[in-house]
Design a protein around this motif. Structure first.
Motif, PDB file in Angstrom:
ATOM      1  N   THR A 155       0.802  -1.424   0.021  1.00  0.00           N
ATOM      2  CA  THR A 155       0.051  -0.016   0.003  1.00  0.00           C
ATOM      3  C   THR A 155       0.945   1.033  -0.092  1.00  0.00           C
ATOM      4  N   ARG A 182      -2.868  -1.028  -3.271  1.00  0.00           N
ATOM      5  CA  ARG A 182      -3.764   0.104  -2.510  1.00  0.00           C
ATOM      6  C   ARG A 182      -3.141   1.258  -2.517  1.00  0.00           C
ATOM      7  N   ARG A 219      -9.964   6.052 -10.956  1.00  0.00           N
ATOM      8  CA  ARG A 219     -10.804   4.632 -10.761  1.00  0.00           C
ATOM      9  C   ARG A 219     -11.310   3.893 -11.968  1.00  0.00           C
ATOM     10  N   ALA A 224     -10.055  -2.850 -10.954  1.00  0.00           N
ATOM     11  CA  ALA A 224      -9.485  -3.488  -9.672  1.00  0.00           C
ATOM     12  C   ALA A 224      -7.988  -3.630  -9.346  1.00  0.00           C
ATOM     13  N   GLU A 227      -6.607  -0.252  -5.893  1.00  0.00           N
ATOM     14  CA  GLU A 227      -7.806   0.107  -5.113  1.00  0.00           C
ATOM     15  C   GLU A 227      -7.287   1.623  -4.510  1.00  0.00           C
TER      16      GLU A 227
ATOM     17  N   ARG B  81     -13.434  -8.265  -5.882  1.00  0.00           N
ATOM     18  CA  ARG B  81     -12.746  -7.101  -4.742  1.00  0.00           C
ATOM     19  C   ARG B  81     -11.017  -7.478  -4.387  1.00  0.00           C
TER      20      ARG B  81
END
Ligand code: SF4
Ligand code: SF4
Lengths: 373, 89
Positions: A155, A182, A219, A224, A227, B81
């Motif tokens: 992340t 992320r 986005r 996907a 994120e 997800r």
């Protein structure tokens, strides 16, 4: 063990602030402004942290954030991580990546560390280093590559403010290039050092809107594969967010000296006793301490929360207690971010100031530092 | 788009939450509570078994019922997800 009291919440998250030592000097740092005080430099021994991790797992904690300051500054970080793994906790290392030596990171991987989060200050190396107050950018890029090489999910975290929010597009590109899964774009929350620097940090409404547009477009473009978390700053909302999922509902934070709080800024609230894991178990503190019970549930609420026109008491828990204190002088007041708060004008005034198209002179940063006190 | 050979994405793992007496999928900064069916399927997701293998194991467990579509749908949902991905090769 004694029975769990009916209806008492189980925590999900333990935030372990292992130390306030950090090679960076971010002016938005959420650490307390008195991090140099002797009470914080008296750091909790590793054995106590290990006990706390086991107790946390027994309480129902699933996620552990190993943070600080800079958690890598604790030489026992590998042992601590191993204990977390053995206790079944999902561990995240929240790091500035200074230092991030290969041997140590490999050892962390072996000890079962689950996830690495690296902070960036900007996508432009020069500006990033200026904001962080340290030459750090290139080392962060290398650290991200190492994390990916070891197959850690990565992340990228970037705290947004007036001086980097216009670069959201390039920050997103950077995260993609670094192989992040992320990206946390967290607009500054005004706690700790960020309060001192509020005028220098608060973006204009136009900046925020552009930032939000950039996030939306990205986005759509990236789907996907990345994120992107985008957290709006409270100051530009009319209804507050539940702070930390509600006071003492989901999370507990342990400071470097072992003090336990429901959130980062809770120590700013006067006249509430703070318990320490050197004296009591985490369970006892979670269930019985004055601090955790002070604003748990809804009984403590005043008007307008008590008879909220929207019935949001259980959604936002009256907002942030620390913000209520900072802006109204009363920690039990309705968070002034709320449009129903009689103090909402303080928020509106701060916005207006930030929106001033030409501030006489951009406010200078006060850099985070460990000034001994 | 159904998976051929699914696996858990890096940093995603199953965990038995003893305190709440439930099974969860843990991933960066999150947890997903699994019902019994989801747990049964994810228990078989190892990056080796194909979707057909997984469906076959479950079908045998449930007296030959055709479960392939349900398994595919469930994994697609979790895949959206980013928690389950296609295994390499
Ligand atoms: S915000 Fe910056 S100064 Fe504060 S702990 Fe993180 S890296 Fe260090
Ligand atoms: S009055 Fe209180 S409960 Fe209602 S929206 Fe405002 S902060 Fe939330």
């Amino acid at each position: 063990m004694a029975e769990w009291p009916e209806g008492a919440p189980h925590p999900l998250l333990l935030i372990a602030e292992l130390t306030y030592r950090c090679p960076l000097h971010c002016p938005y740092c959420s650490n307390p402004t008195d991090i140099g005080a002797s009470k914080y430099t008296d750091e909790l021994p590793a054995e106590d942290w290990q006990r706390v991790f086991r107790e946390a797992a027994d309480l129902g904690v699933l996620q552990l954030a190993l943070t600080g300051g800079e958690p890598m500054a604790r030489k026992e970080i590998v042992d601590l991580t191993r204990t977390a793994t053995e206790a079944g906790l999902y561990s995240t290392l929240v790091t500035s990546a200074l230092p991030f030596p290969k041997r140590r990171v490999e050892a962390l991987h072996e000890a079962g560390l689950d996830h690495v989060q690296i902070s960036f200050q900007h996508a432009d190396p020069g500006l990033a280093d200026e904001i962080g107050g340290t030459i750090a950018f290139d080392r962060k890029v290398k650290a991200a590559a190492l994390a990916r090489e070891l197959d850690f999910p990565l992340t990228v975290n970037c705290v947004l403010h007036r001086r980097n929010i216009d670069a959201v597009d390039s920050i997103i590109d950077m995260a993609v290039e670094l192989g992040a899964r992320r990206l946390e774009l967290a607009n500054t929350q005004y706690h700790g050092w960020a309060t001192v620097n509020r005028d220098a940090l608060m973006p204009t409404r136009a900046q925020l809107e552009r930032g939000e547009e950039a996030v939306k477009a990205a986005r759509e473009r990236l789907g996907a594969s990345l994120e992107i978390l985008w957290v709006l700053p409270d100051y530009y909302e009319e209804l507050p967010k539940p702070c930390m999922g509600g006071w003492a509902q989901d999370a507990a934070l342990v400071q470097p000296n072992g003090d336990v709080l429901p959130c980062q800024a809770a120590a700013s609230i006067p006249d509430i006793a703070i318990d320490n894991v050197r004296d009591k178990s985490l369970r006892e503190i979670w269930l019985e301490s004055e601090m955790f019970n002070a604003f748990r549930g809804t009984d403590w609420m005043q008007e307008p929360c008590r008879s909220c026109p929207l019935g949001r008491q259980h959604d936002d828990h009256g907002g942030c207690r620390c913000q209520a204190l900072a802006l109204t002088g009363d920690a039990a007041a309705t968070d002034p971010v709320c449009q129903f708060s009689p103090h909402h004008d303080t928020i509106v005034a701060a916005r207006r100031e930030a929106d001033d198209p030409e501030p006489a002179e951009p406010a200078p940063f006060v850099y985070r530092d460990l000034i001994p006190q | 788009m159904a998976f051929t050979r699914p696996k858990l994405a890096t940093g995603v793992r199953l965990h038995r939450d003893k305190v709440r007496e439930q099974d969860v999928l843990l991933f960066p900064e999150g947890a997903l509570v699994l019902n019994e069916t989801a747990l049964e399927v994810l228990d078989l997701v190892d990056g080796e078994r194909t979707l057909d293998d997984i469906a076959a194991v479950l079908s045998e467990r449930y007296e030959g019922a055709n479960v392939k579509d349900d398994v595919a749908e469930l994994l697609d949902g979790i895949g959206e997800r980013g928690l389950v991905v296609e295994a390499d090769g």
